[in-house]
Design a protein around this motif. Structure first.
Motif, mmCIF file in Angstrom:
data_model
loop_
_atom_site.group_PDB
_atom_site.id
_atom_site.type_symbol
_atom_site.label_atom_id
_atom_site.label_comp_id
_atom_site.label_asym_id
_atom_site.label_seq_id
_atom_site.Cartn_x
_atom_site.Cartn_y
_atom_site.Cartn_z
ATOM 1 N N LEU A 19 0.832 -1.201 0.000
ATOM 2 C CA LEU A 19 0.000 0.000 0.000
ATOM 3 C C LEU A 19 0.867 1.252 0.000
ATOM 4 O O LEU A 19 0.618 2.194 -0.753
ATOM 5 N N ALA A 20 1.891 1.245 0.821
ATOM 6 C CA ALA A 20 2.798 2.396 0.888
ATOM 7 C C ALA A 20 3.441 2.662 -0.466
ATOM 8 O O ALA A 20 3.498 3.816 -0.919
ATOM 9 N N ALA A 21 3.908 1.612 -1.139
ATOM 10 C CA ALA A 21 4.537 1.775 -2.450
ATOM 11 C C ALA A 21 3.552 2.332 -3.470
ATOM 12 O O ALA A 21 3.904 3.204 -4.280
ATOM 13 N N ALA A 22 2.318 1.850 -3.426
ATOM 14 C CA ALA A 22 1.302 2.328 -4.367
ATOM 15 C C ALA A 22 0.977 3.801 -4.162
ATOM 16 O O ALA A 22 0.614 4.494 -5.113
ATOM 17 N N LEU A 23 1.124 4.273 -2.934
ATOM 18 C CA LEU A 23 0.776 5.658 -2.610
ATOM 19 C C LEU A 23 1.987 6.588 -2.524
ATOM 20 O O LEU A 23 1.824 7.793 -2.327
ATOM 21 N N ALA A 47 -6.007 9.947 -1.809
ATOM 22 C CA ALA A 47 -5.315 8.848 -2.491
ATOM 23 C C ALA A 47 -5.751 7.505 -1.915
ATOM 24 O O ALA A 47 -5.958 6.532 -2.667
ATOM 25 N N LEU A 48 -5.896 7.420 -0.606
ATOM 26 C CA LEU A 48 -6.376 6.186 0.024
ATOM 27 C C LEU A 48 -7.801 5.874 -0.431
ATOM 28 O O LEU A 48 -8.130 4.725 -0.734
ATOM 29 N N ALA A 49 -8.643 6.886 -0.493
ATOM 30 C CA ALA A 49 -10.020 6.693 -0.942
ATOM 31 C C ALA A 49 -10.056 6.181 -2.385
ATOM 32 O O ALA A 49 -10.823 5.266 -2.704
#
Length: 69
Positions: A19-23, A47-49
């Motif tokens: 998740l961290a890498a994607a964001l 971004a999380l949404a």
């Protein structure tokens, strides 16, 4: 502020690192948000949404404080 980030992430079988890498943030940032030690910036909340295809209000919940009169 409470959040449903851990539930959403684990339901989708995504690790904190993924998740961290994607964001574009650190794994420690994701961990801190999940453990209510850090409230994300508005751009990160959006971004999380987007990542989870959920309205922000479904991920983050305000903890109302008692009203003082």
């Amino acid at each position: 502020m409470r959040n449903q980030l851990r539930v959403l992430r684990t339901d989708r079988e995504v690790s904190q690192a993924q998740l961290a890498a994607a964001l574009g943030v650190s794994r420690q940032t994701i961990n801190a948000i999940e453990n209510d030690r850090y409230d994300p910036s508005l751009p990160l909340a959006f971004a999380l949404a987007r990542f989870f295809a959920q309205p922000i209000e479904e991920i983050f919940h305000d903890d109302p404080k008692p009203t003082e009169y």
